[in-house]
Write an enzyme that holds these catalytic residues in place. Structure first.
Site, PDB file in Angstrom:
ATOM      1  CG  HIS A 159      -3.217  -5.197   3.197  1.00  0.00           C
ATOM      2  ND1 HIS A 159      -2.790  -4.290   2.261  1.00  0.00           N
ATOM      3  CD2 HIS A 159      -3.410  -6.351   2.531  1.00  0.00           C
ATOM      4  CE1 HIS A 159      -2.712  -4.872   1.081  1.00  0.00           C
ATOM      5  NE2 HIS A 159      -3.101  -6.135   1.219  1.00  0.00           N
ATOM      6  CG  ASP A 182      -1.695  -1.300   1.342  1.00  0.00           C
ATOM      7  OD1 ASP A 182      -2.360  -1.679   0.371  1.00  0.00           O
ATOM      8  OD2 ASP A 182      -1.606  -1.939   2.397  1.00  0.00           O
TER       9      ASP A 182
END
Length: 330
Positions: free
Chosen positions: A188, A160
């Site tokens: 996440h 990410d």
């Protein structure tokens, strides 16, 4: 000159991420040219033939730093004397599957793996969970591994972070290496908060290089949150190459000194920082001294950012509660 010998265990080793990752580990890219290694590769019984093919390729590369490879369906064998365990394998969410069902299935897997790590890996073993839902899978493994320090369990948010850096660089017309200090707060998942407020581009706050705050608060965040789904839609397969690259970067960040004034993103067991319940595996900005890590303190959040962090925090609490009910974890 060889200064260290380690054992690295990898689960889901014949899968897409595992395949993209193993050659980079064996080449010395991850742990450095002074480190010789052996690999313990774990797969399902039915997938061992495919793993055999991967191992044949590893042999054919003739990596000078690779001493031995064990291929097995036994967690106890794969994790024996491991210094690092990269838990890549997990059951993916399928159409019609509730998140609670996914947590229950993976709960069983990561309980078994956590116990095997506790009983057979070195007490100093570091464990990076990649298989989703990775924060809660890491929480489960940590809870099942009393012989390993909770501080040695991590879940990956580097993918990410990398996605966020790429988006910011493109918008600003900058190079990706000029983007620093992008923290991924929380889970996440699609609730994660890629924090652009504390990031810099070429040494300047993001807001000075990207004046469009509306884009930052909407399109940027949504792009990072949904990037994995977009890759699957476009490619027909998950983002294995970029995920493997993020594994490499996460380990490198954890085992090297973080440059002064910088931090990186990884999910770690909370110590209560920023009001997050202790023990929850939560994405934070982190610094490393090469052997140990610490959560960056003192970052201030405005109302917008705090709302985003609260949202991802609530999701992780709900996942933790589901895991507690299913597995009777503390």
């Amino acid at each position: 000159m060889i200064t260290k010998r380690i054992k690295v265990a990898v689960t889901g080793a014949a899968g897409q991420i595992g395949y993209a990752l193993l050659f980079r580990i064996a080449s010395g890219e991850v742990f450095g040219p002074q480190t010789r290694m052996s690999l313990g590769l774990l797969e399902l019984e039915a997938t061992l033939p495919a793993l055999k093919g991967v191992c044949m390729e590893l042999e054919d590369c003739a990596f000078p730093l690779l001493d031995s490879v064990v291929q097995t369906a036994s967690p106890e064998t794969a994790f024996k004397d491991a210094d690092w365990a990269l838990l890549v394998g997990s059951v993916p969410r399928k159409a019609g599957m509730e998140r609670g069902d996914l947590l229950k299935i993976n709960g069983g897997i990561f309980t078994v793996q956590g116990k095997a790590l506790s009983d057979h890996a070195k007490p100093t073993c570091k464990v990076l969970v990649v298989g989703n839902p990775c924060n809660t899978n890491a929480y489960i493994a940590k809870a099942a591994a009393p012989n390993i320090s909770p501080r040695n369990f991590f879940a990956m948010t580097m993918l990410d972070q990398n996605r966020a850096c790429a988006q910011l660089a493109q918008k600003a017309g900058a190079k990706t290496e000029e983007v620093k200090n992008v923290a991924i707060w929380g889970n996440h998942s699609a609730t994660q908060f890629p924090d652009f407020y504390h990031a810099t581009i070429a040494g300047k706050p993001v807001a000075q290089r990207i004046s469009d705050e509306q884009w930052l608060q909407t399109t940027f965040i949504e792009t990072v949150q949904k990037r994995g789904a977009e890759v699957i839609k476009a490619r027909g397969l998950s983002s294995a190459g970029s995920a493997a690259n993020a594994v490499v970067a996460t380990v490198q960040c954890l085992i090297t000194f973080t440059p002064v004034g910088e931090f990186f993103s990884v999910a770690v067991p909370s110590d209560g920082s920023y009001g997050i319940e202790e023990g929850l595996i939560f994405g934070y900005p982190v610094r490393s001294n090469g052997t140990d890590w610490g959560i960056v303190q003192g970052l201030k959040h405005n109302v917008f950012a705090q709302e985003k962090i609260d949202t991802t925090y609530k999701e992780l609490l709900s996942e933790r509660e589901a895991v507690r009910n299913i597995l009777k974890l503390k």
